[in-house]
Scaffold this motif. Structure first.
Motif, PDB file in Angstrom:
ATOM      1  N   ASP A  95      44.916  38.522 110.083  1.00 50.51           N
ATOM      2  CA  ASP A  95      45.181  37.227 109.452  1.00 50.51           C
ATOM      3  C   ASP A  95      43.900  36.517 109.044  1.00 50.51           C
ATOM      4  OD1 ASP A  95      44.534  36.908 112.117  1.00 50.51           O
ATOM      5  OD2 ASP A  95      45.994  35.335 112.505  1.00 50.51           O
ATOM      6  N   ASP A  96      42.746  36.950 109.574  1.00 46.87           N
ATOM      7  CA  ASP A  96      41.478  36.341 109.172  1.00 46.87           C
ATOM      8  C   ASP A  96      41.105  36.720 107.742  1.00 46.87           C
ATOM      9  OD1 ASP A  96      39.133  34.745 109.813  1.00 46.87           O
ATOM     10  OD2 ASP A  96      38.013  36.635 109.757  1.00 46.87           O
ATOM     11  N   LEU A  97      41.744  37.744 107.179  1.00 49.14           N
ATOM     12  CA  LEU A  97      41.494  38.091 105.779  1.00 49.14           C
ATOM     13  C   LEU A  97      41.861  36.940 104.847  1.00 49.14           C
ATOM     14  CD1 LEU A  97      42.858  41.761 105.729  1.00 49.14           C
ATOM     15  CD2 LEU A  97      40.457  41.063 105.598  1.00 49.14           C
ATOM     16  N   LEU A  98      42.761  36.076 105.293  1.00 45.85           N
ATOM     17  CA  LEU A  98      43.164  34.935 104.467  1.00 45.85           C
ATOM     18  C   LEU A  98      42.050  33.896 104.364  1.00 45.85           C
ATOM     19  CD1 LEU A  98      46.830  34.501 105.753  1.00 45.85           C
ATOM     20  CD2 LEU A  98      45.995  35.838 103.815  1.00 45.85           C
ATOM     21  N   ASN A  99      41.019  34.006 105.216  1.00 43.47           N
ATOM     22  CA  ASN A  99      39.870  33.101 105.144  1.00 43.47           C
ATOM     23  C   ASN A  99      38.751  33.649 104.263  1.00 43.47           C
ATOM     24  OD1 ASN A  99      40.940  31.120 106.935  1.00 43.47           O
ATOM     25  ND2 ASN A  99      40.404  32.430 108.684  1.00 43.47           N
ATOM     26  N   SER A 100      38.920  34.886 103.767  1.00 37.76           N
ATOM     27  CA  SER A 100      37.872  35.505 102.954  1.00 37.76           C
ATOM     28  C   SER A 100      37.943  35.019 101.514  1.00 37.76           C
ATOM     29  CB  SER A 100      38.023  37.032 102.979  1.00 37.76           C
ATOM     30  OG  SER A 100      37.976  37.537 104.305  1.00 37.76           O
ATOM     31  N   ALA A 104      48.955  45.345 105.158  1.00 39.34           N
ATOM     32  CA  ALA A 104      49.287  45.218 103.733  1.00 39.34           C
ATOM     33  C   ALA A 104      49.857  43.839 103.424  1.00 39.34           C
ATOM     34  CB  ALA A 104      50.272  46.313 103.328  1.00 39.34           C
ATOM     35  N   TRP A 105      50.605  43.286 104.350  1.00 35.43           N
ATOM     36  CA  TRP A 105      51.201  41.962 104.145  1.00 35.43           C
ATOM     37  C   TRP A 105      50.111  40.898 104.024  1.00 35.43           C
ATOM     38  CZ3 TRP A 105      52.234  37.691 107.731  1.00 35.43           C
ATOM     39  CH2 TRP A 105      53.147  36.762 107.230  1.00 35.43           C
ATOM     40  N   TYR A 106      49.088  40.986 104.865  1.00 34.36           N
ATOM     41  CA  TYR A 106      47.990  40.022 104.792  1.00 34.36           C
ATOM     42  C   TYR A 106      47.151  40.231 103.534  1.00 34.36           C
ATOM     43  CZ  TYR A 106      49.004  38.324 109.464  1.00 34.36           C
ATOM     44  OH  TYR A 106      49.620  37.745 110.550  1.00 34.36           O
ATOM     45  N   LEU A 107      46.965  41.483 103.115  1.00 32.88           N
ATOM     46  CA  LEU A 107      46.247  41.738 101.871  1.00 32.88           C
ATOM     47  C   LEU A 107      47.007  41.169 100.669  1.00 32.88           C
ATOM     48  CD1 LEU A 107      44.971  45.386 102.439  1.00 32.88           C
ATOM     49  CD2 LEU A 107      43.534  43.366 102.081  1.00 32.88           C
ATOM     50  N   ALA A 108      48.327  41.303 100.707  1.00 31.71           N
ATOM     51  CA  ALA A 108      49.144  40.741  99.623  1.00 31.71           C
ATOM     52  C   ALA A 108      49.003  39.223  99.567  1.00 31.71           C
ATOM     53  CB  ALA A 108      50.602  41.141  99.814  1.00 31.71           C
ATOM     54  N   GLN A 109      49.020  38.585 100.740  1.00 35.83           N
ATOM     55  CA  GLN A 109      48.851  37.135 100.775  1.00 35.83           C
ATOM     56  C   GLN A 109      47.464  36.726 100.291  1.00 35.83           C
ATOM     57  OE1 GLN A 109      50.726  34.972 104.303  1.00 35.83           O
ATOM     58  NE2 GLN A 109      50.545  37.065 105.086  1.00 35.83           N
ATOM     59  N   PRO A 133      45.291  51.111 103.539  1.00 38.96           N
ATOM     60  CA  PRO A 133      46.212  50.704 104.608  1.00 38.96           C
ATOM     61  C   PRO A 133      47.678  50.656 104.202  1.00 38.96           C
ATOM     62  CG  PRO A 133      45.045  48.802 103.743  1.00 38.96           C
ATOM     63  CD  PRO A 133      44.412  50.007 103.114  1.00 38.96           C
ATOM     64  N   SER A 134      47.987  50.653 102.911  1.00 35.12           N
ATOM     65  CA  SER A 134      49.391  50.685 102.537  1.00 35.12           C
ATOM     66  C   SER A 134      50.030  52.029 102.883  1.00 35.12           C
ATOM     67  CB  SER A 134      49.562  50.406 101.036  1.00 35.12           C
ATOM     68  OG  SER A 134      49.041  51.463 100.258  1.00 35.12           O
ATOM     69  N   VAL A 135      49.206  53.067 103.067  1.00 38.33           N
ATOM     70  CA  VAL A 135      49.682  54.394 103.447  1.00 38.33           C
ATOM     71  C   VAL A 135      49.424  54.664 104.923  1.00 38.33           C
ATOM     72  CG1 VAL A 135      49.299  56.878 103.137  1.00 38.33           C
ATOM     73  CG2 VAL A 135      49.498  55.379 101.149  1.00 38.33           C
ATOM     74  N   THR A 136      48.207  54.394 105.372  1.00 35.21           N
ATOM     75  CA  THR A 136      47.831  54.730 106.749  1.00 35.21           C
ATOM     76  C   THR A 136      48.256  53.682 107.759  1.00 35.21           C
ATOM     77  OG1 THR A 136      45.649  53.737 106.384  1.00 35.21           O
ATOM     78  CG2 THR A 136      45.861  56.100 106.001  1.00 35.21           C
ATOM     79  N   ILE A 137      48.731  52.538 107.324  1.00 36.53           N
ATOM     80  CA  ILE A 137      49.204  51.413 108.138  1.00 36.53           C
ATOM     81  C   ILE A 137      48.036  50.711 108.828  1.00 36.53           C
ATOM     82  CG2 ILE A 137      50.857  50.626 109.868  1.00 36.53           C
ATOM     83  CD1 ILE A 137      52.088  51.887 107.336  1.00 36.53           C
ATOM     84  N   THR A 169      43.936  54.812  95.019  1.00 33.47           N
ATOM     85  CA  THR A 169      44.981  54.881  96.037  1.00 33.47           C
ATOM     86  C   THR A 169      46.098  53.878  95.772  1.00 33.47           C
ATOM     87  OG1 THR A 169      43.872  53.235  97.415  1.00 33.47           O
ATOM     88  CG2 THR A 169      43.247  55.550  97.741  1.00 33.47           C
ATOM     89  N   SER A 170      47.151  53.982  96.584  1.00 36.09           N
ATOM     90  CA  SER A 170      48.243  53.012  96.504  1.00 36.09           C
ATOM     91  C   SER A 170      47.738  51.607  96.817  1.00 36.09           C
ATOM     92  CB  SER A 170      49.361  53.402  97.475  1.00 36.09           C
ATOM     93  OG  SER A 170      49.936  54.635  97.127  1.00 36.09           O
ATOM     94  N   SER A 171      46.842  51.499  97.796  1.00 41.98           N
ATOM     95  CA  SER A 171      46.295  50.186  98.147  1.00 41.98           C
ATOM     96  C   SER A 171      45.433  49.639  97.014  1.00 41.98           C
ATOM     97  CB  SER A 171      45.472  50.283  99.436  1.00 41.98           C
ATOM     98  OG  SER A 171      46.275  50.693 100.515  1.00 41.98           O
ATOM     99  N   THR A 172      44.669  50.523  96.371  1.00 43.51           N
ATOM    100  CA  THR A 172      43.861  50.092  95.233  1.00 43.51           C
ATOM    101  C   THR A 172      44.754  49.571  94.120  1.00 43.51           C
ATOM    102  OG1 THR A 172      42.185  51.757  95.778  1.00 43.51           O
ATOM    103  CG2 THR A 172      42.114  50.817  93.564  1.00 43.51           C
ATOM    104  N   ALA A 173      45.796  50.335  93.809  1.00 48.20           N
ATOM    105  CA  ALA A 173      46.704  49.948  92.728  1.00 48.20           C
ATOM    106  C   ALA A 173      47.412  48.637  93.027  1.00 48.20           C
ATOM    107  CB  ALA A 173      47.728  51.060  92.500  1.00 48.20           C
ATOM    108  N   THR A 174      47.739  48.409  94.288  1.00 47.32           N
ATOM    109  CA  THR A 174      48.535  47.239  94.661  1.00 47.32           C
ATOM    110  C   THR A 174      47.694  45.984  94.818  1.00 47.32           C
ATOM    111  OG1 THR A 174      50.066  48.705  95.826  1.00 47.32           O
ATOM    112  CG2 THR A 174      50.214  46.357  96.328  1.00 47.32           C
TER     113      THR A 174
END
Length: 751
Positions: free
Chosen positions: A189-194, A214-219, A204-208, A235-240
């Motif tokens: 959740d600290d990613l939201l402060n970046s 992924a939810w925090y990255l989306a936010q 992480p969308s694949v490897t978890i 990757t899927s994470s790159t694309a998303t």
């Protein structure tokens, strides 16, 4: 139950498919539990059970943040009732590796194992017995073979000779030598402060790697945080999530990071006050980066031909990273699984220190992409009480060599060298001649590098015991094969690696299929055969209850009923915040008490290929290796959404979703007259595999990808038809003991 399941199968297909699910009625129960299958996640699974059979699996649909299971977690019903599930003890009747077995009773199986354990110990000594536990269904009670390891210790037959983590040993080396601790991650959740997130070799969308990453990255993206991905693949994470993709040659990440450091220093963008106060050795690193040490300035122009990344791209990224604060450099563990992978990890940490991003909200330590679960291991413990306190493993006298410091293991041999040790023993300089190997839910033969050598090593043993759910490549080499339960057939407790954290209570959802037993029950039954009367005096439920008494859980009945409990933190956990805010009272646990960009511990090892500051060292089997004339393609062995390592490889739903193949750029394919879907031969001097090819534009030309975890299946000529990437990888650890499973050269041609 066995008969009812057997009658519901036709042609090997479980007829309880989702389209045939009956409506929930008064006879059906919904039992909450938690999936944690060695991906870092800890996800809610709601099992619908009718007449003792799981008819349906759902996941979290409650309050945010939900702990939603991925495709693997949703496929557990098909895994439990798979037609190839091992349900009875068996003994080998064919040659080792043929996979020919016949059912036997538990009494015969346990008597045979106990007899062989005594024989091997009495004939060769305790060090001849080698135990190997795996991850699998990650749990606090029944995980990694803890129970069997303790049993062998109680009979004075457990010699802990091996150490090292296949996933991220290079990262551990970097963490321990630079920070002095293994727990270096902030909560997601600290990613939201970046303001800027660098996803470096991270998908992480694949490897978890934490349930809600992924939810925090989306936010973060929705909030306007800029995200950049550095990766050989799109990757899927790159694309998303990413705004920019920077493709890079495998094994050259340290060169790009060091070139970024050159730009930051040249433009005076580094945080000198932070470096002076919290680090040691930056001056020596600066001399190397600026070329004062060797006459070669590590400029973006120097890095461009090494990395394949344009100098201007490197320069722009360095400027953006240094000028945008706070920035989170998330160093994925994939690039560290390479020759000299520890240098990549140490360089990423150094870059985070140079920009003053360590210990502040929204920043990062630049360390491995996770490592926060230790928060819950500080304070109230989760240790399982022992009875009696006689379980001290037999330890060799010589100390752990060539590692800065280690949180795990006290052995003398890096686990990447297991094959070599099994084959050569004392004559080859190793501390033991192993004769018996007890393998607990670990697909060792499939996951160790250089599979052909592993096969030879397994054939060199006198006796092998395997606890397993399926006839895996490793299980095929067993002398005695014991059927183990899945997490849905036993009681356990799990703790997610994700942060903010949660506990999961694993209720036994159904009775074990056939004659399957849990790890605890198998170890307890074997203890009786070995005359260890005081091994276990509790059921799994009682052990879990006792473990919870010393946990953060305050309402145990509620946890049991709901299946999980989230631990709410008042604010995001920021790694090393105390050390930065109050360094006098909170020194780093290093010899200097500071972040060690220069490590005297490493310097004292006196290894020319393990420098005390981060450096770029060209790897073996690189793009410049003369071997490339014969094998021109760089192989990477990534993770796939359909497997958790080797788990789920045999599950039809997931096979249909993501057929196993080698990913290849169209440029490389056209040069070989290869078309999408062709069967191809991938080979080098270590072995060869035949699998379909998937032509993609999401990977750099010159790089091919065979996702790890596919089951080794050699044909009559010894050619692997299962697509096991480790047939092609090398069992040579990096100087910092990183596993080089992303460092290999191969050639591909039509089969």
């Amino acid at each position: 139950m066995q008969d009812s399941i057997g009658k519901s199968q036709q042609g090997g297909r479980n007829m309880l498919e989702d389209g045939d699910i009956p409506e929930t009625d008064a006879q059906e129960r919904i039992i909450p539990t938690v999936c944690s299958c060695h991906c870092g996640g800890c996800c809610v699974v709601k099992a619908h059970v009718k007449d003792g059979i799981i008819t349906r699996i759902e996941t979290d649909d409650g309050e945010e943040p939900q702990l939603r299971a991925c495709l693997r977690g949703r496929a557990w019903r098909q895994r439990v009732y798979a037609p190839d599930r091992i349900k009875y003890p068996m003994k080998r009747i064919g040659a080792r590796g043929e996979g020919r077995f016949e059912p036997i009773s538990w009494d015969e199986a346990l008597d045979t194992i106990a007899g062989e354990l005594r024989r091997i110990r009495n004939t060769y000594g305790p060090e001849a017995i080698l135990f190997w536990g795996g991850g699998g269904d990650m749990g606090m009670l029944q995980d990694s073979g803890k129970r069997m390891a303790r049993l062998l210790a109680l009979m004075d037959s457990f010699v802990n000779l091996y150490w090292g983590i296949a996933s991220f040993e290079g990262g551990v080396f970097a963490d321990m030598s630079t920070f002095g601790t293994y727990w270096t991650g902030s909560t997601r959740d600290d990613l939201l402060n970046s303001r800027l997130i660098l996803m470096w070799g991270w998908d992480p969308s694949v490897t978890i790697q934490d349930t809600n990453t992924a939810w925090y990255l989306a936010q973060a993206r929705e909030a306007g945080v800029r995200i950049i991905s550095v990766d050989p693949r799109f990757t899927s994470s790159t694309a998303t999530f990413a705004h920019q993709w920077i493709p890079i040659w495998p094994g050259t990440d340290a060169a790009m990071l060091i070139a970024m450091a050159n730009v930051i220093i040249t433009k005076n963008l580094h945080d000198q006050a932070f470096l002076d106060k919290y680090t040691v050795g930056f001056d020596k690193f600066k001399e190397y980066v600026m070329g004062q040490e060797d006459g070669v300035p590590k400029t973006p122009e120097w890095a461009e031909p090494i990395t394949g990344v344009p100098a201007e791209t490197i320069r722009n990224l360095a400027h953006e990273y240094a000028k945008t604060k706070p920035s989170a450099l998330i160093a994925g563990i994939g690039p560290g699984r390479s020759a000299y992978g520890e240098q990549y990890h140490r360089a990423a940490i150094t870059l985070s220190a140079m920009t003053g991003n360590i210990g502040i909200p929204g920043g990062s330590s630049g360390s491995r992409s996770w490592g926060t679960v230790g928060l819950l291991q500080i304070g109230p413990g989760m240790k399982i009480p022992k009875s009696p306190a006689r379980d001290k493993p037999v330890q060799p006298k010589n100390k752990l060599p060539n590692r800065a410091t280690a949180p795990f293991g006290h052995g003398t041999v890096n686990s990447c060298l297991l094959n070599d040790a099994l084959l050569k023993g004392r004559a080859g300089g190793y501390p033991a001649d192993h004769k018996l190997m007890y393998i607990n839910n670990s697909n060792v033969l499939n996951q160790w590098p250089n599979t052909g050598k592993t096969v030879a090593a397994f054939k060199n043993l006198e006796f092998i015991v395997v606890e397993e759910q399926f006839m895996t490549p490793t299980a095929r080499f067993a002398d005695i094969l014991l059927p183990s339960t899945t997490f849905l057939e036993q009681c356990d407790l799990v703790m997610g690696a994700q942060m903010p954290p949660n506990y999961g209570y694993r209720t036994k959802v159904i009775e074990p299929l056939g004659e399957c037993k849990s790890q605890l029950d198998i170890a307890s039954a074997l203890a009786e055969r070995l005359g260890i009367a005081d091994f276990n005096d509790k059921s799994a439920d009682e052990w879990v209850e006792q473990m919870l008494q010393s946990s953060y859980v305050t309402d145990i009945p509620a946890l049991r009923e709901k299946g999980f409990q989230k631990i709410t933190l008042p604010e995001p956990h920021v790694a090393f915040r105390k050390q930065i805010e109050d360094p006098d009272n909170n020194p780093f646990p290093t010899p200097s008490g500071k972040i060690e960009i220069y490590s005297q511990v490493i310097a004292d090892m006196n290894k020319p290929d393990l420098p005390p500051i981060p450096k770029y060292i060209e790897s073996w089997e690189s793009r410049n290796d003369p071997l490339r004339a014969k094998y021109p393609l760089q192989l990477i062995t990534t993770h796939t959404r359909r497997r958790a390592h080797t788990q789920f490889d045999n599950i039809p739903w997931l096979r249909e979703l993501d057929p196993h193949s080698v990913g290849m750029n169209s440029t490389d394919a056209e040069a070989r007259s290869i078309k999408d879907g062709d069967m191809v031969r991938v080979f080098n001097d270590r072995g060869q595999i035949i699998i379909p090819v998937k032509i993609i534009e999401t990977i750099r030309p010159g790089v091919v990808d065979i996702p790890q975890g596919a089951w080794y299946a050699p044909d009559e000529n010894g050619i692997d038809r299962g697509g096991c990437c480790n047939v092609l990888t090398l069992d040579r650890p990096s100087p910092g003991w990183a596993w080089p499973t992303n460092t290999a050269l191969v050639q591909i041609e039509k089969a």
